[in-house]
Write a protein that holds these residues in place. Sequence first.
Motif: not given
Length: 136
Positions: A15, A17-18, A21-23, A47-48, A51-52, A55, A64
């Motif tokens: 996991t 954190k972004h 937000t936890q992915v 992932y990027e 996550a964006e 968020h 994911f």
Amino acid sequence: MSFCCGASMVGTKGTLKHYRTQVHNVPLLVCPVCQRIEVHYRVENEYEILAEYAHGDGATEIDFQDYVMEDEDAIFENCVSRENEDPLEIVKRQIDISLDLLTVAKQIEDEKWQGELKRRLAVMSQRRSRLQHNKS
């Protein structure tokens, strides 16, 4: 195969954190020497983006695997070790690889590389001793 500190990185999922937000279940590579963690390069872009978006939507948690359907075996096929393996065996394998590299460093007379490998071998030897002690 990814390397850090002269050791091959271990494949795992975890996991990250972004912002807020936890992915969960992100394919990761972890260095057994310095414990550096990075997103596996085969899914880094996904992932990027995920996550964006998560968020931006205000999501506090996402999985994911719900959005990216990469085959886990295919992602980690180039990893020398995976987290679900015996930690002692992983460290022993890393020591063997580092000893092989040390032989090469000596053959080409690269003293700086030899020093780095010796420091890494010391760290991995300490870890091996701790793991052997814990198994007893």
